[in-house]
Design a protein around this motif. Structure first.
Motif, PDB file in Angstrom:
ATOM      1  N   ARG A  66       0.825  -1.212   0.000  1.00 19.16           N
ATOM      2  CA  ARG A  66       0.000   0.000   0.000  1.00 19.16           C
ATOM      3  C   ARG A  66       0.857   1.259   0.000  1.00 19.16           C
ATOM      4  N   ALA A  67       1.923   1.252   0.782  1.00 16.14           N
ATOM      5  CA  ALA A  67       2.812   2.412   0.824  1.00 16.14           C
ATOM      6  C   ALA A  67       3.513   2.616  -0.510  1.00 16.14           C
ATOM      7  N   ALA A  68       3.901   1.523  -1.165  1.00 15.08           N
ATOM      8  CA  ALA A  68       4.631   1.621  -2.429  1.00 15.08           C
ATOM      9  C   ALA A  68       3.742   2.085  -3.574  1.00 15.08           C
ATOM     10  N   CYS A  69       2.461   1.702  -3.553  1.00 20.43           N
ATOM     11  CA  CYS A  69       1.577   2.022  -4.677  1.00 20.43           C
ATOM     12  C   CYS A  69       0.702   3.241  -4.406  1.00 20.43           C
ATOM     13  N   ASP A  70       0.955   3.938  -3.311  1.00 19.82           N
ATOM     14  CA  ASP A  70       0.180   5.136  -2.946  1.00 19.82           C
ATOM     15  C   ASP A  70      -1.314   4.846  -2.795  1.00 19.82           C
ATOM     16  N   GLY A  71      -1.623   3.646  -2.327  1.00 23.30           N
ATOM     17  CA  GLY A  71      -3.008   3.340  -1.984  1.00 23.30           C
ATOM     18  C   GLY A  71      -3.931   3.089  -3.157  1.00 23.30           C
ATOM     19  N   LYS A  72      -3.393   2.704  -4.327  1.00 25.34           N
ATOM     20  CA  LYS A  72      -4.275   2.363  -5.442  1.00 25.34           C
ATOM     21  C   LYS A  72      -3.656   1.250  -6.276  1.00 25.34           C
ATOM     22  N   THR A  73      -4.506   0.406  -6.813  1.00 26.09           N
ATOM     23  CA  THR A  73      -4.089  -0.669  -7.706  1.00 26.09           C
ATOM     24  C   THR A  73      -4.822  -0.476  -9.022  1.00 26.09           C
ATOM     25  N   ASP A  74      -4.088  -0.382 -10.100  1.00 23.80           N
ATOM     26  CA  ASP A  74      -4.735  -0.140 -11.389  1.00 23.80           C
ATOM     27  C   ASP A  74      -5.381  -1.396 -11.954  1.00 23.80           C
ATOM     28  N   VAL A  75      -4.721  -2.535 -11.817  1.00 22.42           N
ATOM     29  CA  VAL A  75      -5.275  -3.778 -12.368  1.00 22.42           C
ATOM     30  C   VAL A  75      -5.018  -4.920 -11.389  1.00 22.42           C
ATOM     31  N   LEU A  76      -6.055  -5.706 -11.152  1.00 20.36           N
ATOM     32  CA  LEU A  76      -5.920  -6.932 -10.375  1.00 20.36           C
ATOM     33  C   LEU A  76      -6.138  -8.115 -11.311  1.00 20.36           C
ATOM     34  N   PHE A  77      -5.129  -8.971 -11.424  1.00 20.67           N
ATOM     35  CA  PHE A  77      -5.248 -10.224 -12.164  1.00 20.67           C
ATOM     36  C   PHE A  77      -5.489 -11.338 -11.146  1.00 20.67           C
ATOM     37  N   VAL A  78      -6.442 -12.200 -11.422  1.00 20.30           N
ATOM     38  CA  VAL A  78      -6.721 -13.341 -10.542  1.00 20.30           C
ATOM     39  C   VAL A  78      -6.559 -14.609 -11.355  1.00 20.30           C
ATOM     40  N   SER A  79      -5.648 -15.475 -10.943  1.00 19.75           N
ATOM     41  CA  SER A  79      -5.389 -16.684 -11.729  1.00 19.75           C
ATOM     42  C   SER A  79      -6.555 -17.659 -11.629  1.00 19.75           C
ATOM     43  N   HIS A  80      -7.085 -17.860 -10.419  1.00 22.40           N
ATOM     44  CA  HIS A  80      -8.197 -18.776 -10.210  1.00 22.40           C
ATOM     45  C   HIS A  80      -8.798 -18.488  -8.843  1.00 22.40           C
ATOM     46  N   LEU A  81      -9.815 -19.213  -8.467  1.00 27.07           N
ATOM     47  CA  LEU A  81     -10.637 -18.826  -7.319  1.00 27.07           C
ATOM     48  C   LEU A  81     -10.388 -19.630  -6.057  1.00 27.07           C
ATOM     49  N   HIS A  82      -9.286 -20.335  -5.939  1.00 27.91           N
ATOM     50  CA  HIS A  82      -8.983 -21.011  -4.682  1.00 27.91           C
ATOM     51  C   HIS A  82      -8.729 -19.979  -3.586  1.00 27.91           C
ATOM     52  N   ALA A  83      -9.125 -20.320  -2.367  1.00 30.99           N
ATOM     53  CA  ALA A  83      -9.088 -19.356  -1.269  1.00 30.99           C
ATOM     54  C   ALA A  83      -7.699 -18.769  -1.034  1.00 30.99           C
ATOM     55  N   ASP A  84      -6.643 -19.586  -1.172  1.00 30.45           N
ATOM     56  CA  ASP A  84      -5.310 -19.075  -0.877  1.00 30.45           C
ATOM     57  C   ASP A  84      -4.801 -18.121  -1.946  1.00 30.45           C
ATOM     58  N   HIS A  85      -5.603 -17.893  -2.992  1.00 29.40           N
ATOM     59  CA  HIS A  85      -5.243 -16.922  -4.014  1.00 29.40           C
ATOM     60  C   HIS A  85      -6.188 -15.721  -4.029  1.00 29.40           C
ATOM     61  N   ILE A  86      -7.298 -15.783  -3.300  1.00 32.94           N
ATOM     62  CA  ILE A  86      -8.262 -14.676  -3.344  1.00 32.94           C
ATOM     63  C   ILE A  86      -8.724 -14.191  -1.977  1.00 32.94           C
ATOM     64  N   ASN A  87      -8.338 -14.860  -0.889  1.00 36.31           N
ATOM     65  CA  ASN A  87      -8.915 -14.460   0.400  1.00 36.31           C
ATOM     66  C   ASN A  87      -8.370 -13.135   0.921  1.00 36.31           C
ATOM     67  N   GLY A  88      -7.428 -12.526   0.216  1.00 34.64           N
ATOM     68  CA  GLY A  88      -6.942 -11.208   0.605  1.00 34.64           C
ATOM     69  C   GLY A  88      -7.511 -10.085  -0.228  1.00 34.64           C
ATOM     70  N   ILE A  89      -8.432 -10.407  -1.151  1.00 31.79           N
ATOM     71  CA  ILE A  89      -8.953  -9.381  -2.057  1.00 31.79           C
ATOM     72  C   ILE A  89      -9.746  -8.314  -1.311  1.00 31.79           C
ATOM     73  N   ASP A  90     -10.548  -8.718  -0.320  1.00 37.14           N
ATOM     74  CA  ASP A  90     -11.311  -7.713   0.422  1.00 37.14           C
ATOM     75  C   ASP A  90     -10.371  -6.729   1.114  1.00 37.14           C
ATOM     76  N   ARG A  91      -9.267  -7.228   1.630  1.00 37.59           N
ATOM     77  CA  ARG A  91      -8.306  -6.335   2.284  1.00 37.59           C
ATOM     78  C   ARG A  91      -7.624  -5.433   1.254  1.00 37.59           C
ATOM     79  N   LEU A  92      -7.290  -5.989   0.099  1.00 43.30           N
ATOM     80  CA  LEU A  92      -6.717  -5.167  -0.966  1.00 43.30           C
ATOM     81  C   LEU A  92      -7.666  -4.047  -1.353  1.00 43.30           C
ATOM     82  N   GLN A  93      -8.941  -4.379  -1.503  1.00 37.38           N
ATOM     83  CA  GLN A  93      -9.912  -3.374  -1.930  1.00 37.38           C
ATOM     84  C   GLN A  93     -10.165  -2.320  -0.863  1.00 37.38           C
ATOM     85  N   ALA A  94      -9.846  -2.643   0.372  1.00 39.54           N
ATOM     86  CA  ALA A  94      -9.975  -1.662   1.447  1.00 39.54           C
ATOM     87  C   ALA A  94      -8.737  -0.771   1.547  1.00 39.54           C
ATOM     88  N   MET A  95      -7.564  -1.299   1.215  1.00 48.18           N
ATOM     89  CA  MET A  95      -6.312  -0.569   1.421  1.00 48.18           C
ATOM     90  C   MET A  95      -5.741   0.042   0.147  1.00 48.18           C
TER      91      MET A  95
END
Length: 466
Positions: A66-95
């Motif tokens: 978050r500090a490195a990207c100044d609090g924004k992400t331009d593109v999120l790529f998701v390889s697949h929907l297993h929990a260990d690859h997506i369970n941090g998305i809500d936190r990403l979208q908050a930060m």
């Protein structure tokens, strides 16, 4: 002097996946000597997968990102929907929220397989049921403004053409940017941006998604479906009013094909249990949703699932190439000036900083791609073989599992490092040591990116944009 600086990091979050990239144009010298006057002009950031089984390690790395990207992400790529690859998305979208998401397109059968695999493991949740019902609503509910569903690869899908010197003015409207992820800044002498070039989807689309239009000058927010071969490319401008130019850097995703006899037999038996006739996907999805919300009916569907996929279903997974588009310059070639070639360095916390030759670093992430099997590995290998001279870092499929590995995936001649994103001591990955041994036998360095801070793996690439 203006130069492009691209920093990519495989974050040490334990068993999971969290890869980030920062792209900027910097006022300064690309010779590796950092100056106090170095100033980013514009920066973009992307994330490839966002999850972990270790929340403490993930949260620490997310704060750094978050500090490195100044609090924004331009593109999120998701390889697949297993929990260990997506369970941090809500936190990403908050930060550091992402407005644009690129994710594999899953038809109703693949979404059902995703839910039933969760049922079988005892991890089914309201979230997975919601995704089955409406993938678009699932992403929009998490703050995405633009969702691009990427179809599995087909025989006619090819990556963008490569040349010796791809930098050049943008052509007319018919070949201009398809989706502008950000506008040029109103002030400042130079700028950069990411542009997304989409390809029209194959065949009819059951869901209410907008087919990508390759001729469109601009594309608004919404949900789109595009064919494999779509990509993002860096564009840059030397000064205000100057022509925009395509830069020598692309983000190229690829979803492996899914044609599988077992899948067809599974669908036939599912329809028989439902008493469903026809091929209307919308009606089939509605009927399936009613059944998976009933515990008794869901058990019957799980029994069919386990009969057809006794070893578990190999989830569709999206790979991502990040690196130069141009072909690697050779010593005897005169078409590329040394100052315009990529200079790369590897950050190794325990060891310091290492400089590599002026050839740029291509990084290929594989998610959980089922590359052990010929029917999925061969199309994947064919799609990326044109980058044989650029792919230097690979994230091994399924965290290095021997069930997803085949020695042929190491056949890129520039490959130097292969990473496994797991904690080896916890034995979460099938025969990891066997995979690592095969990689090392091929003369390629291995790294296990676990939850230790010093296992962080960062590669920085720079070159002049003058």
């Amino acid at each position: 002097m203006q130069h492009a600086k691209i920093t990519r990091t495989q974050h040490p979050v334990g068993h999971g996946g969290f890869h980030s990239g920062l792209i900027s144009t910097v006022e300064g010298s690309p010779d590796g000597v950092r100056s106090a006057n170095e100033r980013p002009v514009t920066s973009f950031s992307y994330v490839y997968d966002c999850g972990s089984e270790r929340s403490d390690a993930f949260n620490s790395e997310m704060s750094l990102y978050r500090a490195a990207c100044d609090g924004k992400t331009d593109v999120l790529f998701v390889s697949h929907l297993h929990a260990d690859h997506i369970n941090g998305i809500d936190r990403l979208q908050a930060m550091a929220p992402a407005k644009t998401v690129i994710v594999p397109y899953l038809d109703v059968v693949e979404r059902l397989l995703f839910v039933l695999s969760d049922f079988e493991r005892g991890t089914v949740s309201r979230s997975s049921l919601d995704y089955f019902e409406s993938p678009v609503a699932w992403w929009v509910g998490r703050g995405a403004e633009r969702v691009i569903f990427l179809q599995p690869g087909g025989p006619d899908d090819i990556p963008p053409p490569r040349g010796a010197e791809p930098d050049g003015p943008i052509d007319g409207p018919s070949a201009g940017r398809r989706i502008r992820l950000d506008d040029a800044p109103s002030k400042g002498s130079s700028a950069n941006r990411l542009a997304t070039y989409l390809r029209a989807p194959h065949g009819p689309i059951a869901e209410k998604l907008t087919p990508a239009d390759p001729t469109a000058r601009e594309t608004q927010n919404g949900a789109y479906v595009a064919a494999s071969g779509s990509y993002l490319q860096l564009e840059w401008q030397s000064f205000t009013g100057d022509a925009w130019r395509r830069g020598d850097w692309v983000l190229l995703p690829y979803v492996h094909p899914v044609d599988d006899p077992a899948r067809k037999r599974f669908l036939r038996d599912i329809k028989k249990v439902l008493g469903f006739r026809g091929n209307d996907e919308a009606k089939l999805a509605k009927s399936l949703l009613e059944h998976i919300r009933s515990m008794e009916s869901a058990k019957r569907l799980v029994e069919i699932y386990t009969r057809h996929f006794a070893g578990g279903h190999n989830a569709i997974s999206m790979s991502l190439y990040s690196g130069p588009l141009s072909q690697r310059a050779v010593a005897s070639s005169s078409h590329t000036e040394p100052s315009r070639q990529w200079r790369s360095s590897l950050e190794g916390p325990p060891y310091g900083r290492f400089f590599w030759s002026h050839d740029g670093i291509g990084w290929l992430g594989t998610g959980d791609a089922a590359l052990r099997h010929d029917k999925w590995r061969q199309p994947w290998r064919t799609f990326f073989e044109g980058f044989d001279d650029r792919i230097a870092v690979m994230t091994l499929p399924h965290h290095g599992s021997a069930n997803n590995f085949h020695p042929e995936i190491l056949g890129f001649r520039a490959l130097r490092f292969a990473l496994a994103t797991t904690v080896e001591a916890r034995n979460r990955v099938s025969r990891l040591r066997e995979t690592l041994g095969a990689v090392e036998h091929a003369g390629i360095h291995t790294r296990v990116i676990d939850d230790g801070r010093l296992s962080r793996f960062t590669v920085t690439c720079e070159r002049s944009m003058a």
